[in-house]
Design an enzyme around this catalytic site. Structure first.
Site, PDB file in Angstrom:
ATOM      1  CB  CYS A 112      -0.941  -0.015   1.188  1.00  0.00           C
ATOM      2  SG  CYS A 112      -1.768  -1.593   1.390  1.00  0.00           S
ATOM      3  CG  HIS A 248      -3.006   2.799   2.472  1.00  0.00           C
ATOM      4  ND1 HIS A 248      -3.814   2.500   1.398  1.00  0.00           N
ATOM      5  CD2 HIS A 248      -2.989   1.691   3.268  1.00  0.00           C
ATOM      6  CE1 HIS A 248      -4.266   1.269   1.543  1.00  0.00           C
ATOM      7  NE2 HIS A 248      -3.783   0.756   2.658  1.00  0.00           N
ATOM      8  CG  ASN A 278      -6.782  -1.475   2.000  1.00  0.00           C
ATOM      9  OD1 ASN A 278      -6.148  -1.066   1.039  1.00  0.00           O
ATOM     10  ND2 ASN A 278      -6.208  -1.900   3.116  1.00  0.00           N
TER      11      ASN A 278
END
Ligand code: COA
Length: 326
Positions: A112, A248, A278
């Site tokens: 990420c 993130h 996500n």
């Protein structure tokens, strides 16, 4: 040579997955998912839809706010944990599909944190004067590696892509960065189909994402707070000068905890978790794009981007938004 980011685009698959989808086969609920993660929906790729397809979609979206050539892009970086295959790279497939001649192409694996790592590398290539126009994409099809029997992780992930163009410029719009990693946390968030041992412990090698949610959550909050402060310091600035934070988007409660600890207004923290889940390497550009699109982020606004994830790794950068796509 200095660099700026001149355009941005995003893409998600058409297939929308509401929280109620999981209620059919798991002991979970829309209410639990919203309260514990902030997620309201996400998108899943079709069986024959891959990360490179989402990358191409993001570049097509970017071309709507970019009135110059794409054919002279001289380097393509794709940050992804979910490449179509190991070889060839997704970047080389994107180069081919977009008919960009003579571009260097690499995929980077920083989970990420990957999109921010990509911008840092692009800035470095331009500073070295070896390249002038770099396409950086964060893209994932996480639904293809999700363990749908694990209720604590499968409700989190979504598929999507975000792309930017980093270009050589007379004036500087991309400031100082930081990178950090703590590999001792490797087994707390992993995806493997080969290694049988990670940090000296036997792991499941089934090509599915596995995570220790509570450990990752705590690591994320404390690391983000510490690294945001360090990043401000290496840029000789403070939070008052930052118009928008774009961390993130892993869980809305992580973002709330970080903003609370830093005493930063949550409405100036851009997120993509509620509407996309996500999306790992894609989450920051998706939040950035939508922040511009909905009129919050304006040209000349100062942004602080910070990614974190499997590794555990972290990368942050301060930059000025030059893009207007409303
Ligand atoms: N539906 C209903 N209940 C669930 C559930 C679900 N989908 N998932 C877990 N639970 C249950 C647990 O089994 C546990 O039950 P118990 O108390 O009877 O044991 C309870 O909810 C609390 O579990 P816990 O793991 O403490 O929940 P949490 O509030 O920490 O939320 C995560 C779990 C995964 C959402 C959260 O830890 C998280 O987001 N972690 C970070 C993940 C992340 O950032 N990953 C990517 C990094 S890039």
């Amino acid at each position: 040579m200095s660099s700026i980011i001149t355009s941005i685009g995003i893409c998600h698959p058409a297939k929308e997955i509401k929280n109620s989808y999981f209620e059919d086969f798991l002991d979970t609920s829309d209410q639990w998912i919203r309260e514990r993660t902030g997620i309201e929906r996400r998108f899943f790729a079709l069986e024959n839809e891959f990360t490179s397809d989402l990358c191409v979609g993001a570049v097509q979206s970017l071309s709507e706010n970019y009135n110059k050539e794409l054919g002279d892009i001289d380097f393509v970086i794709v940050a992804t944990t979910t490449p179509d295959q190991t070889v060839p790279s997704v970047a080389s497939q994107v180069q081919n599909k977009l008919n960009i001649k003579q571009a260097g192409c690499i995929d980077i694996s920083a989970a990420c944190g990957g999109f921010v790592y990509g911008i840092i590398l692009a800035k470095g290539l331009i500073a070295a004067k070896t390249h002038r126009k770099v396409l950086v994409i964060g893209a994932e099809t996480l639904s293809k590696v999700t363990d749908f029997s694990d209720r604590s992780s499968c409700i989190l992930f979504g598929d999507g892509a975000g792309a930017v163009i980093v270009e050589a410029s007379e004036h500087n719009g991309i400031f100082n960065a930081l990178t950090d990693t703590d590999g001792s946390y490797g087994k707390e968030l992993y995806l493997s189909n080969r290694a049988l041992y990670l940090n000296d412990e036997k792991i499941v090698a089934d090509n599915k994402l596995h995570q220790n949610g509570r450990v990752v959550f705590k690591w994320a909050v404390s690391t983000l707070v510490k690294k945001i402060r360090e990043l401000l310091s290496v840029n000789n600035t403070d939070l008052q000068d930052i118009d928008f934070l774009i961390p993130h988007s892993a869980n809305i409660r992580i973002l709330e905890a970080v903003c609370k600890e830093l005493d930063f207004p949550i409405d100036r923290c851009m997120e993509s978790i509620r509407q996309y889940g996500n999306t790992s390497a894609a989450s920051i550009p998706i939040a950035w794009y939508n922040g511009i699109k909905n009129g919050k982020i304006k040209p000349k606004d100062n942004l602080l981007l910070i990614g974190f994830g499997g590794g555990m790794t972290c990368a942050g950068i301060c930059l000025r938004n030059e893009i207007d796509i409303r």
